[in-house]
Motif scaffolding. Structure first.
Motif, PDB file in Angstrom:
ATOM      1  N   ASP A  92      -7.161  42.956  -7.258  1.00 29.79           N
ATOM      2  CA  ASP A  92      -7.626  42.152  -5.723  1.00 29.79           C
ATOM      3  C   ASP A  92      -8.973  41.978  -5.383  1.00 29.79           C
ATOM      4  O   ASP A  92      -9.444  42.582  -5.116  1.00 29.79           O
ATOM      5  CB  ASP A  92      -7.061  43.676  -4.905  1.00 29.79           C
ATOM      6  N   TYR A  93      -8.628  40.833  -5.327  1.00 26.51           N
ATOM      7  CA  TYR A  93     -10.355  39.889  -4.702  1.00 26.51           C
ATOM      8  C   TYR A  93     -10.370  39.914  -3.580  1.00 26.51           C
ATOM      9  O   TYR A  93     -11.275  39.682  -3.102  1.00 26.51           O
ATOM     10  CB  TYR A  93     -10.039  38.639  -6.365  1.00 26.51           C
ATOM     11  N   ASN A  94      -9.229  40.123  -2.640  1.00 26.69           N
ATOM     12  CA  ASN A  94      -9.138  40.362  -1.368  1.00 26.69           C
ATOM     13  C   ASN A  94     -10.739  40.978  -0.482  1.00 26.69           C
ATOM     14  O   ASN A  94     -11.164  40.536   0.403  1.00 26.69           O
ATOM     15  CB  ASN A  94      -8.284  40.356  -1.154  1.00 26.69           C
ATOM     16  N   LEU A  95     -11.582  41.843  -1.055  1.00 31.91           N
ATOM     17  CA  LEU A  95     -12.675  42.514  -0.588  1.00 31.91           C
ATOM     18  C   LEU A  95     -13.246  41.300  -0.542  1.00 31.91           C
ATOM     19  O   LEU A  95     -14.208  41.617  -0.558  1.00 31.91           O
ATOM     20  CB  LEU A  95     -12.613  43.925  -0.750  1.00 31.91           C
ATOM     21  N   LEU A 111     -18.266  36.829  -2.180  1.00 33.73           N
ATOM     22  CA  LEU A 111     -18.778  36.054  -3.354  1.00 33.73           C
ATOM     23  C   LEU A 111     -18.975  34.493  -2.872  1.00 33.73           C
ATOM     24  O   LEU A 111     -19.411  33.598  -3.134  1.00 33.73           O
ATOM     25  CB  LEU A 111     -17.533  35.480  -4.434  1.00 33.73           C
ATOM     26  N   ALA A 112     -18.267  33.803  -1.743  1.00 34.37           N
ATOM     27  CA  ALA A 112     -18.032  32.484  -0.911  1.00 34.37           C
ATOM     28  C   ALA A 112     -18.763  32.646   0.268  1.00 34.37           C
ATOM     29  O   ALA A 112     -19.959  31.544  -0.202  1.00 34.37           O
ATOM     30  CB  ALA A 112     -16.762  32.747  -0.065  1.00 34.37           C
ATOM     31  N   HIS A 113     -19.535  33.317   0.330  1.00 37.09           N
ATOM     32  CA  HIS A 113     -20.752  33.052   1.051  1.00 37.09           C
ATOM     33  C   HIS A 113     -22.437  33.083   0.015  1.00 37.09           C
ATOM     34  O   HIS A 113     -22.639  32.352   0.122  1.00 37.09           O
ATOM     35  CB  HIS A 113     -20.937  35.155   1.783  1.00 37.09           C
ATOM     36  N   LEU A 114     -21.944  33.749  -0.936  1.00 39.94           N
ATOM     37  CA  LEU A 114     -23.140  33.322  -2.022  1.00 39.94           C
ATOM     38  C   LEU A 114     -23.452  31.919  -2.532  1.00 39.94           C
ATOM     39  O   LEU A 114     -23.659  31.249  -2.737  1.00 39.94           O
ATOM     40  CB  LEU A 114     -22.871  34.013  -3.244  1.00 39.94           C
ATOM     41  N   SER A 115     -21.595  31.280  -2.561  1.00 39.32           N
ATOM     42  CA  SER A 115     -21.411  30.127  -3.032  1.00 39.32           C
ATOM     43  C   SER A 115     -22.328  29.115  -2.543  1.00 39.32           C
ATOM     44  O   SER A 115     -22.163  27.936  -2.771  1.00 39.32           O
ATOM     45  CB  SER A 115     -20.250  29.810  -3.583  1.00 39.32           C
ATOM     46  N   ILE A 128      -8.675  32.870 -12.276  1.00 43.10           N
ATOM     47  CA  ILE A 128      -8.790  32.583 -10.780  1.00 43.10           C
ATOM     48  C   ILE A 128      -8.979  30.986 -10.718  1.00 43.10           C
ATOM     49  O   ILE A 128      -9.158  30.538 -11.920  1.00 43.10           O
ATOM     50  CB  ILE A 128      -9.818  33.163  -9.813  1.00 43.10           C
ATOM     51  N   SER A 129      -8.046  30.012  -9.850  1.00 48.74           N
ATOM     52  CA  SER A 129      -8.589  29.203  -9.632  1.00 48.74           C
ATOM     53  C   SER A 129      -8.925  28.385  -8.367  1.00 48.74           C
ATOM     54  O   SER A 129      -9.248  29.034  -8.281  1.00 48.74           O
ATOM     55  CB  SER A 129      -6.883  28.138  -9.347  1.00 48.74           C
ATOM     56  N   LYS A 130      -9.285  27.719  -8.792  1.00 46.57           N
ATOM     57  CA  LYS A 130     -10.221  26.580  -7.669  1.00 46.57           C
ATOM     58  C   LYS A 130      -9.903  26.953  -6.475  1.00 46.57           C
ATOM     59  O   LYS A 130     -10.290  26.780  -4.480  1.00 46.57           O
ATOM     60  CB  LYS A 130     -10.974  25.336  -7.628  1.00 46.57           C
ATOM     61  N   ALA A 131      -8.068  26.560  -6.140  1.00 47.48           N
ATOM     62  CA  ALA A 131      -7.812  26.662  -4.861  1.00 47.48           C
ATOM     63  C   ALA A 131      -7.539  27.687  -4.539  1.00 47.48           C
ATOM     64  O   ALA A 131      -7.821  27.766  -2.833  1.00 47.48           O
ATOM     65  CB  ALA A 131      -6.023  25.906  -4.898  1.00 47.48           C
ATOM     66  N   GLN A 132      -7.770  28.805  -4.892  1.00 50.58           N
ATOM     67  CA  GLN A 132      -7.826  29.988  -4.316  1.00 50.58           C
ATOM     68  C   GLN A 132      -8.994  30.239  -4.100  1.00 50.58           C
ATOM     69  O   GLN A 132      -9.031  30.380  -3.189  1.00 50.58           O
ATOM     70  CB  GLN A 132      -7.758  31.673  -5.721  1.00 50.58           C
ATOM     71  N   LEU A 133      -9.595  29.773  -4.315  1.00 51.68           N
ATOM     72  CA  LEU A 133     -11.584  29.766  -3.821  1.00 51.68           C
ATOM     73  C   LEU A 133     -11.983  28.671  -2.956  1.00 51.68           C
ATOM     74  O   LEU A 133     -12.618  29.611  -2.261  1.00 51.68           O
ATOM     75  CB  LEU A 133     -12.721  29.589  -5.096  1.00 51.68           C
ATOM     76  N   GLN A 134     -11.494  27.936  -2.070  1.00 54.89           N
ATOM     77  CA  GLN A 134     -11.179  26.796  -1.424  1.00 54.89           C
ATOM     78  C   GLN A 134     -10.870  27.342  -0.020  1.00 54.89           C
ATOM     79  O   GLN A 134     -11.189  27.412   0.625  1.00 54.89           O
ATOM     80  CB  GLN A 134     -10.635  25.310  -1.729  1.00 54.89           C
ATOM     81  N   SER A 135      -9.616  28.217  -0.310  1.00 50.55           N
ATOM     82  CA  SER A 135      -8.967  28.944   0.832  1.00 50.55           C
ATOM     83  C   SER A 135      -9.781  30.264   1.364  1.00 50.55           C
ATOM     84  O   SER A 135      -9.503  30.800   2.271  1.00 50.55           O
ATOM     85  CB  SER A 135      -7.287  29.181  -0.129  1.00 50.55           C
ATOM     86  N   PHE A 136     -10.953  30.931   0.687  1.00 50.03           N
ATOM     87  CA  PHE A 136     -11.975  31.185   1.337  1.00 50.03           C
ATOM     88  C   PHE A 136     -13.130  31.073   1.215  1.00 50.03           C
ATOM     89  O   PHE A 136     -13.792  31.635   1.752  1.00 50.03           O
ATOM     90  CB  PHE A 136     -12.229  32.772   0.106  1.00 50.03           C
TER      91      PHE A 136
END
Length: 142
Positions: free
Chosen positions: A40-43, A48-52, A68-76
């Protein structure tokens, strides 16, 4: 792996030592839960988005065997211009790839999902963080 009391003692001893690099980067371990073997990556994804977003001139590297995909990361809200996702062929390669990413001085943050590490492995990775100023995040799931 060492018990919780040993980890806390180790982290305190590292906090009291002077870092080799001016940036007091170190290895941080984050334990997350999941269900049915699915992490569960939601927490952790907002953090991590802030760090990026802070990673301007170097890579934000994620060593992710789970796909994990870049699409998932983009949504955050990840800054995808500097995100590098590495999918090792074998789980046994994660520690080596993690160490290489920490020591090659091309990443500001390196995240890895690793199973079991010895205290010696943890110390080696933490030292790599301190020597290069790279933030290292070790994700574990239970």
């Amino acid at each position: 792996m060492a018990n919780s009391a040993q980890k806390i003692a180790y982290n305190r001893s590292c906090a009291n030592s002077s870092p080799v690099h001016s940036n007091s980067a170190s290895l941080t371990e984050i334990v997350l839960s999941g269900s049915n073997g699915i992490p569960d990556y939601n927490l952790v994804l907002p953090m991590l988005a802030h760090l990026s977003q802070q990673s301007q001139s170097k890579w934000f590297t994620w060593i992710a065997p789970t796909g994990i995909s870049k699409a998932q990361l983009q949504s955050f809200g990840f800054n995808l211009n500097n995100v590098r996702i590495i999918h090792p062929k074998n789980v046994s390669d994660i520690s080596r790839v993690f160490w290489e990413a920490l020591t090659n001085n091309t990443s500001s943050t390196v995240i890895a999902e690793a199973g079991s590490l010895t205290e010696s492995d943890f110390y080696t990775l933490d030292t790599a963080c301190k020597n290069t100023g790279c933030k290292g995040l070790l994700l574990r799931f239970r």
